[in-house]
Design a protein around this motif. Sequence first.
Motif, mmCIF file in Angstrom:
data_model
loop_
_atom_site.group_PDB
_atom_site.id
_atom_site.type_symbol
_atom_site.label_atom_id
_atom_site.label_comp_id
_atom_site.label_asym_id
_atom_site.label_seq_id
_atom_site.Cartn_x
_atom_site.Cartn_y
_atom_site.Cartn_z
ATOM 1 N N SER A 16 0.799 -1.471 -0.054
ATOM 2 C CA SER A 16 0.062 -0.017 0.082
ATOM 3 C C SER A 16 1.003 0.954 -0.159
ATOM 4 O O SER A 16 2.145 1.082 -0.085
ATOM 5 C CB SER A 16 -1.018 0.055 1.063
ATOM 6 O OG SER A 16 -0.268 0.205 2.251
ATOM 7 N N ASP A 18 1.325 3.155 2.323
ATOM 8 C CA ASP A 18 1.968 3.487 3.697
ATOM 9 C C ASP A 18 3.454 3.879 3.488
ATOM 10 O O ASP A 18 4.207 3.030 2.996
ATOM 11 C CB ASP A 18 1.863 2.365 4.525
ATOM 12 C CG ASP A 18 0.698 2.231 5.096
ATOM 13 O OD1 ASP A 18 -0.429 2.921 4.973
ATOM 14 O OD2 ASP A 18 0.249 0.998 5.875
ATOM 15 N N VAL A 116 0.686 -6.679 11.492
ATOM 16 C CA VAL A 116 0.270 -5.228 11.865
ATOM 17 C C VAL A 116 1.219 -4.636 12.884
ATOM 18 O O VAL A 116 1.583 -5.639 13.954
ATOM 19 C CB VAL A 116 -1.289 -5.180 12.329
ATOM 20 C CG1 VAL A 116 -1.477 -3.799 12.621
ATOM 21 C CG2 VAL A 116 -2.086 -5.509 10.932
ATOM 22 N N ASN A 118 2.768 -0.915 14.958
ATOM 23 C CA ASN A 118 3.031 0.393 14.905
ATOM 24 C C ASN A 118 4.280 1.177 15.032
ATOM 25 O O ASN A 118 4.311 2.343 14.866
ATOM 26 C CB ASN A 118 2.014 1.095 16.085
ATOM 27 C CG ASN A 118 2.413 0.871 17.316
ATOM 28 O OD1 ASN A 118 3.538 0.251 17.527
ATOM 29 N ND2 ASN A 118 2.108 1.535 18.293
ATOM 30 N N VAL A 139 1.462 -4.022 7.402
ATOM 31 C CA VAL A 139 1.184 -2.478 7.389
ATOM 32 C C VAL A 139 1.185 -1.835 8.810
ATOM 33 O O VAL A 139 1.570 -2.338 9.939
ATOM 34 C CB VAL A 139 -0.637 -2.633 7.232
ATOM 35 C CG1 VAL A 139 -1.021 -3.459 6.063
ATOM 36 C CG2 VAL A 139 -1.349 -3.068 8.573
ATOM 37 N N THR A 140 1.465 -0.586 8.542
ATOM 38 C CA THR A 140 1.621 0.372 9.788
ATOM 39 C C THR A 140 0.264 0.661 10.513
ATOM 40 O O THR A 140 -0.571 1.222 9.700
ATOM 41 C CB THR A 140 2.462 1.218 9.422
ATOM 42 O OG1 THR A 140 3.712 1.024 9.254
ATOM 43 C CG2 THR A 140 2.842 2.152 11.059
ATOM 44 N N ALA A 141 -0.183 0.226 11.613
ATOM 45 C CA ALA A 141 -1.457 0.547 12.259
ATOM 46 C C ALA A 141 -1.218 0.464 13.762
ATOM 47 O O ALA A 141 -0.512 -0.159 14.370
ATOM 48 C CB ALA A 141 -2.621 -0.071 11.523
ATOM 49 N N SER A 148 -9.068 1.255 12.292
ATOM 50 C CA SER A 148 -7.661 2.071 11.262
ATOM 51 C C SER A 148 -6.970 0.461 10.842
ATOM 52 O O SER A 148 -6.260 0.444 9.799
ATOM 53 C CB SER A 148 -6.817 2.635 11.951
ATOM 54 O OG SER A 148 -5.955 1.913 12.951
ATOM 55 N N VAL A 149 -7.173 -0.698 11.574
ATOM 56 C CA VAL A 149 -6.595 -1.993 11.166
ATOM 57 C C VAL A 149 -7.534 -2.797 10.492
ATOM 58 O O VAL A 149 -7.181 -3.229 9.246
ATOM 59 C CB VAL A 149 -6.449 -2.779 12.452
ATOM 60 C CG1 VAL A 149 -5.826 -4.175 12.141
ATOM 61 C CG2 VAL A 149 -5.413 -2.093 13.068
ATOM 62 N N ASP A 151 -10.160 -1.938 8.726
ATOM 63 C CA ASP A 151 -10.613 -1.177 7.299
ATOM 64 C C ASP A 151 -9.320 -0.844 6.504
ATOM 65 O O ASP A 151 -9.297 -0.090 5.547
ATOM 66 C CB ASP A 151 -11.336 0.074 7.633
ATOM 67 C CG ASP A 151 -12.763 -0.214 8.389
ATOM 68 O OD1 ASP A 151 -13.114 -1.303 8.125
ATOM 69 O OD2 ASP A 151 -13.136 0.584 9.131
ATOM 70 N N HIS A 152 -8.106 -1.288 7.082
ATOM 71 C CA HIS A 152 -6.956 -0.912 6.145
ATOM 72 C C HIS A 152 -7.011 -1.569 4.815
ATOM 73 O O HIS A 152 -7.139 -2.762 4.914
ATOM 74 C CB HIS A 152 -5.663 -1.457 6.866
ATOM 75 C CG HIS A 152 -4.306 -0.815 6.278
ATOM 76 N ND1 HIS A 152 -4.044 -1.326 5.157
ATOM 77 C CD2 HIS A 152 -3.642 0.234 6.756
ATOM 78 C CE1 HIS A 152 -2.756 -0.523 4.851
ATOM 79 N NE2 HIS A 152 -2.552 0.203 5.969
ATOM 80 N N GLU A 154 -4.928 -3.029 2.733
ATOM 81 C CA GLU A 154 -4.043 -4.106 2.583
ATOM 82 C C GLU A 154 -4.822 -5.291 3.543
ATOM 83 O O GLU A 154 -4.561 -6.459 2.976
ATOM 84 C CB GLU A 154 -2.726 -3.937 3.366
ATOM 85 C CG GLU A 154 -1.751 -3.218 2.355
ATOM 86 C CD GLU A 154 -1.578 -3.907 1.140
ATOM 87 O OE1 GLU A 154 -0.439 -4.724 1.174
ATOM 88 O OE2 GLU A 154 -2.227 -3.862 0.088
#
Length: 278
Positions: A16, A18, A116, A118, A139-141, A148-149, A151-152, A154
């Motif tokens: 993504s 990000d 996932v 942060n 992904v960064t969340a 935010s996780v 619905d990300h 990726e």
Amino acid sequence: MTDRIPTETDETNEFSEDEPGEIDPSRPSIARVYDAVLGGDTNFAVDRAIAAESLRIVPEIGDVGRYNRAVLGRGVRYMARAGIRQFLDLGSGLPTAQNTHQVARAAAPSSRVVYVDNDPIVLAHGRQLLAADARSTVVTADLRDPPSVLDHPEVRRLIDFGRPVGLMLLGVVHHLNDEEDPAGLVRAYLDAVPRGSFLFLTHFCASSPEAAGLERALLADLGTGRFRTLEEITAYFDGLELADPGVTYLPLWRPEEPVEPPLTVGQSLMAGGLARKV
Ligand code: SAM
């Protein structure tokens, strides 16, 4: 629903948009301290100082990290044998030996994994590891913000929330304070997955004076966290069907080799369990 599940014929990953955030070598990070404890080389002096302090308080701290990684392998294999083919690994940490996608793939080659975390350093290193892997991503969340996780893009790309999911929260919930409502957060993720999904959670346990000392040190150095009792850790699984032997100290969770009693301070420093949503 997912927009598109990558196939076996996909050759590369499309990450993504990000962007890795800034990595500050002057401030410790949980991911880098854990990497130092495990003997990795993705850490700075500030991280190594905390790892050294942890080692002073619990001389077996390196083994504790290895017990956690070993139970990760046993739990992922358990879920794969139970038919799980998609894993959401929350607070996944820096890549090390036997990461979730490698363990899952060895048992079930079609497995998809979303990592996932942060910490921006996890995104940077995860991308390197997963560049040629179309069915895993990082992904960064912040897991304290479930939408935010969940619905990300990726996460939605690789995880089909209409099918059972292996939800993993290993070694991360003890970094959350009570005011952050860890039980409510676990529930929010469980509410997003269908029956037949699993919750797999490990946690620092308030099991000894050394554990209390380590909790104080980590709180002072990292700013957050609480070690919880076996009863408190067990409560995260309320309403789920716990796999045998229930919530236990990590070396006792479905060991592949005999474990001699009594357990050492290090062997009882973390506890966890795995349970199915019914
Ligand atoms: N799950 C891996 C394991 O058990 O081997 C790594 C555990 S490591 C101790 C905890 C990880 O959780 C770190 O990489 C840290 O950056 C991440 N983490 C801590 N708080 C987080 C949050 N609020 N959201 C997402 N990740 C978080």
